[in-house]
Design an enzyme around this catalytic site. Structure first.
Site, PDB file in Angstrom:
ATOM      1  N   ASP A  43       0.844  -1.196   0.000  1.00 33.11           N
ATOM      2  CA  ASP A  43       0.000   0.000   0.000  1.00 33.11           C
ATOM      3  C   ASP A  43       0.882   1.249   0.000  1.00 33.11           C
ATOM      4  OD1 ASP A  43      -2.131   1.695   0.136  1.00 33.11           O
ATOM      5  OD2 ASP A  43      -2.971   0.886   1.982  1.00 33.11           O
ATOM      6  N   ASP A  44       0.874   1.996  -1.096  1.00 30.42           N
ATOM      7  CA  ASP A  44       1.652   3.238  -1.221  1.00 30.42           C
ATOM      8  C   ASP A  44       3.157   2.985  -1.232  1.00 30.42           C
ATOM      9  OD1 ASP A  44      -0.832   4.393  -1.074  1.00 30.42           O
ATOM     10  OD2 ASP A  44      -0.366   5.759   0.562  1.00 30.42           O
ATOM     11  N   CYS A  83      -5.635   4.258  -4.116  1.00 32.89           N
ATOM     12  CA  CYS A  83      -5.947   2.895  -3.688  1.00 32.89           C
ATOM     13  C   CYS A  83      -7.181   2.277  -4.341  1.00 32.89           C
ATOM     14  CB  CYS A  83      -6.126   2.870  -2.180  1.00 32.89           C
ATOM     15  SG  CYS A  83      -4.800   3.633  -1.247  1.00 32.89           S
ATOM     16  N   HIS A 144     -10.925  -2.012   0.865  1.00 33.36           N
ATOM     17  CA  HIS A 144     -11.030  -0.625   0.398  1.00 33.36           C
ATOM     18  C   HIS A 144     -11.846  -0.465  -0.879  1.00 33.36           C
ATOM     19  CE1 HIS A 144      -8.771   3.504   0.406  1.00 33.36           C
ATOM     20  NE2 HIS A 144      -9.999   3.572   0.921  1.00 33.36           N
TER      21      HIS A 144
END
Length: 589
Positions: A43-44, A83, A144
């Site tokens: 994530d990121d 995301c 998400h």
């Protein structure tokens, strides 16, 4: 006694036993021959944060080991730079704009649990494809992609509706709100962005001035003045009030349909996910059933709170600690596959959902030589992902794929491995990249790749069938803060408005030989410019014609929280904790 009949019965029974034995052997053999799938999604994480992609200060030995034993994809692209739409494209093999999972002037994601936005039920995912072909499927970690539509508990967007038999993780995300000691929260930042976007100060002030004028000229009564004043004040206060209790209401862990922790303890999430992964792999081995497992990390998305054993261990503060914690977890999962004898026939894929969030400073990642970062769908730093694939039966160690590929390609690649047909009732944007992973020296399966920021097309990649050059045309550029390739004052760069520049003619780069995009090509410098731009513009026209009108998941009405969609454990306190014994894990080792 009739010995003839007796011998006949014995012979028949023996044959039945033999056939049953053969059937069992064939079933076991078929189960063992069917490949398994493990998908790791960071994530990121920036492409410059991983050792095998050039980083020499953050330790990622387990990720690097997977790369050495398989293939490294150096031009693997996300379909979005934030995301939610990126993860949607990964699962569906389709551009998010085809089903409304895009923002408008801002790159948007699912912000909180009590909004109706999410992956439409009409979409098909590759986990669903695997499930339909007899696979066990599980998602551990971040989802998400929405949760509820009409009421709390309807779970219309739940992972179980998209092919996952088992879910253990975060229905929303891990944000600054989830850090109990955060000095600034996502709620505060979102309130600022929303206030600017909706011009709430101007609207509220205008309402107040108008109603005072109407009262002065005696067109309305005082009770009407009060009513409209309350309405205007509510507009102004809403973005701030909506985030009260954000940590408790949005920082949630679920097991299948049940909330098990609210608010969650970030620091224990990765070890708990790792323990769940070990159990799942062991159960799959015992059941002798093929499986598809996605381990979707929160790392290294802010808030950065890794487990205590990893804090202060890296050279890059909490961000580096979080990356190294994730690498440890991947190492544990890979070691479990090896211990269970599953390595050779397991397709392992590692990637990130979007680039590093450079606007967060030391709390964000590095996108290496590439400009831009998270939120910038047209910039390489936002969409070029650190990606590796291992499958010993099909992929040779040390393979490097330099051709342009996409995260959307995973759907058709999995379908090819399963020998399953692709959906015929929709446009599929992904392509099968198994030949490239197998070492085939052929061009990218994509003639064109379209790079969106929200609902706006910012750039297009073009790979002609002849030669070895991949072109990239920028129709829109970001107005970065001076001396940077980010937009710190906005938290992430916007997709439209005064914060961008429309390029006419488009900027053109040869990203094969100029991946940094420092040397734009013009009609004066290269006679190929008009030919390439003409081909790209015709491709854009055909692409736009292929789009249909769909419901926008992030339309303005969905920005506002709907209390009846909010789920809660231990009502009305909305407070519960999961107790997990982590002693069986050698954490940090």
């Amino acid at each position: 006694m009739d010995y003839t009949n007796t011998r006949t019965h014995v012979f028949i029974m023996a044959r039945l036993v033999w056939f049953a034995f053969l059937s069992a052997i064939l079933t076991l053999s078929r189960g063992n021959d069917r490949p398994n799938f493990v998908f790791f999604v960071a994530d990121d994480l920036g492409i410059g944060d991983v050792g095998c992609f050039g980083n020499d200060t953050i330790r990622t030995p387990n990720i690097d080991s997977v790369a050495a034993k398989g293939a490294k994809l150096t031009q693997h692209l996300a379909a979005a730079a934030v995301c939610t739409p990126s993860r949607a494209a990964f699962l569906t093999g389709r551009y998010p704009i085809r089903y409304g999972m895009v923002g408008m002037d801002n790159p948007m994601t699912c912000i909180h649990m009590s909004e109706p936005s999410g992956l439409p039920r009409s979409e098909v995912t590759f986990p669903q494809l695997a499930k339909d072909h007899g696979y066990r499927t599980a998602l551990l970690g971040k989802w998400h992609l929405g949760l509820n539509c009409a009421w709390a508990g309807d779970h219309c967007h739940h992972p179980s509706k998209f092919g996952f038999d088992y879910f253990y993780g975060l229905p929303v995300s891990n944000g600054l709100d989830c850090d109990p000691d955060a000095k600034e929260t996502m709620g505060q930042r979102f309130a600022q962005i929303l206030s600017r976007r909706l011009r709430l100060v101007e609207i509220s002030t205008s309402i107040f001035v108008v109603i005072l004028a109407l009262k002065y000229f005696k067109y309305i009564q005082w009770k009407t003045v009060i009513l409209f004043s309350v309405f205007g004040s509510s507009l102004l206060a809403y973005p701030h009030l909506r985030q009260i209790g954000g940590r408790r209401l949005n920082c949630v862990m679920m097991r299948d349909d049940d909330i098990i922790e609210m608010p969650f303890n970030i620091s224990t999430i990765t070890p708990r996910m790792t323990l769940e992964a070990i159990k799942y792999l062991e159960e799959s081995k015992t059941a002798n059933e093929p499986f598809l497992l996605e381990v979707s990390f929160w790392n290294p998305h802010t808030a950065l709170l890794p487990y205590k054993e990893f804090r202060g261990k890296s050279r890059h503060g909490p961000y580096g600690d979080s990356v190294e914690e994730m690498d440890w977890s991947i190492g544990v999962v890979m070691a479990t596959l090896e211990r269970l004898g599953l390595t050779d026939n397991t397709f392992v894929y590692f990637t990130s959902d979007n680039g590093g969030h450079i606007e967060t400073g030391e709390h964000g990642g590095s996108n290496g030589i590439h400009k831009g970062g998270k939120g910038q769908g047209g910039s390489e730093g936002g969409i070029r992902m650190p990606t590796i694939v291992q499958w010993p039966r099909k992929i040779k160690p040390g393979t490097v794929v330099t051709e342009a590929t996409s995260q959307m390609d995973i759907f058709p690649t999995v379908a090819d491995i399963l020998k399953a047909p692709l959906p015929q009732d929709r446009v599929m944007d992904g392509r099968n990249i198994l030949p490239l992973l197998g070492g085939s020296k052929q061009p990218s399966p994509h003639d064109f790749l379209f790079h969106y920021c929200g609902e706006y097309l910012h750039a297009v990649r073009y790979r002609p069938r002849d030669g070895n050059v991949t072109w990239k045309a920028h129709f829109v550029s970001y107005n970065w803060d001076p001396g940077t390739t980010g937009c710190s004052t906005l938290f992430v760069c916007r997709c439209a408005g005064q914060e961008v520049t429309h390029n006419d003619p488009p900027l053109l780069y040869d990203v094969t030989n100029d991946p940094v995009e420092d040397r734009p090509i013009s009609a004066n410098s290269d006679p190929r410019y008009p030919v390439v731009i003409d081909a790209i513009k015709r491709a854009v026209e055909a692409h736009v014609e292929s789009l249909t009108e769909v419901e926008k998941q992030f339309r303005l009405s969905n920005v506002f929280s709907r209390p009846w969609l909010q789920e809660c454990c231990n009502f009305p306190f909305c407070d519960c904790q999961e107790n997990v014994d982590l002693s069986s894990l050698q954490i940090g080792g």
